[in-house]
Scaffold this motif. Structure first.
Motif, PDB file in Angstrom:
ATOM      1  N   ASP A 202      56.885  25.373   4.717  1.00 25.35           N
ATOM      2  CA  ASP A 202      56.267  24.959   5.978  1.00 25.35           C
ATOM      3  C   ASP A 202      54.844  24.531   5.698  1.00 25.35           C
ATOM      4  O   ASP A 202      54.015  25.340   5.312  1.00 25.35           O
ATOM      5  CB  ASP A 202      56.260  26.147   6.961  1.00 25.35           C
ATOM      6  N   GLU A 203      54.590  23.263   5.842  1.00 27.93           N
ATOM      7  CA  GLU A 203      53.233  22.794   5.588  1.00 27.93           C
ATOM      8  C   GLU A 203      52.800  21.853   6.689  1.00 27.93           C
ATOM      9  O   GLU A 203      53.631  21.292   7.409  1.00 27.93           O
ATOM     10  CB  GLU A 203      53.169  22.076   4.233  1.00 27.93           C
ATOM     11  N   ASP A 204      51.493  21.698   6.791  1.00 20.88           N
ATOM     12  CA  ASP A 204      50.956  20.797   7.813  1.00 20.88           C
ATOM     13  C   ASP A 204      50.863  19.387   7.232  1.00 20.88           C
ATOM     14  O   ASP A 204      50.055  19.130   6.346  1.00 20.88           O
ATOM     15  CB  ASP A 204      49.568  21.284   8.238  1.00 20.88           C
ATOM     16  N   TYR A 205      51.704  18.538   7.739  1.00 18.93           N
ATOM     17  CA  TYR A 205      51.762  17.172   7.208  1.00 18.93           C
ATOM     18  C   TYR A 205      51.026  16.163   8.083  1.00 18.93           C
ATOM     19  O   TYR A 205      51.118  14.976   7.864  1.00 18.93           O
ATOM     20  CB  TYR A 205      53.226  16.725   7.087  1.00 18.93           C
TER      21      TYR A 205
ATOM     22  N   ARG B 233      51.531   1.951   7.179  1.00 20.57           N
ATOM     23  CA  ARG B 233      52.729   1.243   7.634  1.00 20.57           C
ATOM     24  C   ARG B 233      52.364   0.123   8.608  1.00 20.57           C
ATOM     25  O   ARG B 233      52.911  -0.970   8.534  1.00 20.57           O
ATOM     26  CB  ARG B 233      53.691   2.231   8.322  1.00 20.57           C
ATOM     27  N   ARG B 234      51.418   0.408   9.510  1.00 22.30           N
ATOM     28  CA  ARG B 234      51.042  -0.601  10.491  1.00 22.30           C
ATOM     29  C   ARG B 234      50.457  -1.837   9.796  1.00 22.30           C
ATOM     30  O   ARG B 234      50.841  -2.963  10.074  1.00 22.30           O
ATOM     31  CB  ARG B 234      50.032  -0.041  11.487  1.00 22.30           C
TER      32      ARG B 234
ATOM     33  N   ARG C 236      49.538  10.753   9.523  1.00 22.96           N
ATOM     34  CA  ARG C 236      48.626   9.797  10.158  1.00 22.96           C
ATOM     35  C   ARG C 236      48.290   8.662   9.183  1.00 22.96           C
ATOM     36  O   ARG C 236      48.329   7.498   9.523  1.00 22.96           O
ATOM     37  CB  ARG C 236      47.344  10.505  10.604  1.00 22.96           C
ATOM     38  N   GLN C 237      47.996   9.071   7.960  1.00 24.78           N
ATOM     39  CA  GLN C 237      47.667   8.093   6.917  1.00 24.78           C
ATOM     40  C   GLN C 237      48.846   7.144   6.685  1.00 24.78           C
ATOM     41  O   GLN C 237      48.688   5.928   6.584  1.00 24.78           O
ATOM     42  CB  GLN C 237      47.349   8.837   5.632  1.00 24.78           C
ATOM     43  N   GLY C 238      50.041   7.726   6.646  1.00 19.48           N
ATOM     44  CA  GLY C 238      51.254   6.935   6.429  1.00 19.48           C
ATOM     45  C   GLY C 238      51.459   5.903   7.513  1.00 19.48           C
ATOM     46  O   GLY C 238      51.768   4.738   7.246  1.00 19.48           O
TER      47      GLY C 238
END
Ligand SMILES: [Cu+2]
Length: 173
Positions: A31-34, A45-46, A39-41
């Motif tokens: 369980d990690e905070d992604y 992507r945009r 957000r960066q991804g």
């Protein structure tokens, strides 16, 4: 050629398999905070999406502007009637001049045929369907002198392969 394509395909499949195995091996139920990564991804992507759209529009415009089937007619085009029938071509005029634009008006007397024009280098220059009851117009501007060949590109019976004709293109006014 075939062997290279096969090798490249196997190599690419191997790479995908290795990447897949790596991801499976690395995955777990931690369980990690992604949220920062996510957000960066999304940001990447945009911009990636916008860049691809821009490239797509540019490449489409660049390749479609000289659209080969709608070759611009400089001045007058000479009309030449073409009738395809089992198994020969009836072509009103079998000669042309370099630089001249000929408007082939193509139809068929019996079944569907394919009117294909090959240049002196055996590269296809233009083609259209020859259909009974329809007249398809094909504008061709001859760019090099030599013997052009007309071949049938639609299987039309036992002697389909014999449906050939020649068009002589010469330099001059
Ligand atoms: Cu034919």
């Amino acid at each position: 050629m075939q062997t290279s394509v096969l090798l490249i395909t196997f190599l690419a499949m191997g790479l995908v398999a290795v990447a897949f195995g790596y991801v499976v091996k690395r995955s777990g139920t931690r369980d990690e905070d992604y949220s920062t990564i996510t957000r960066q991804g999304y940001l990447i992507r945009r911009w990636w999406m916008l860049a691809l759209c821009a490239v797509g529009v540019l490449v489409s415009a660049w390749t479609l502007i000289p659209f080969p089937l709608q070759a611009a007619i400089n001045g007058e085009a000479r009309s030449v009637d073409v009738v395809a029938k089992q198994w020969s071509w009836e072509i009103e005029s079998r000669s042309a001049r370099v630089g001249e634009t000929v408007r082939y008006r193509v139809t068929a007397a019996d079944v569907n045929h394919g009117f294909a024009l090959y240049g002196p280098d055996d590269q296809i220059v233009a083609q259209t369907q020859a259909m009974p009851g329809y007249v398809n117009e094909l504008n061709v501007t001859f760019e090099q002198p030599g013997v052009y060949r007309v071949l049938c590109l639609e299987y039309c019976g036992v002697a389909h392969h014999a449906m050939t004709a020649e068009i002589n293109v010469t330099e001059g006014p």
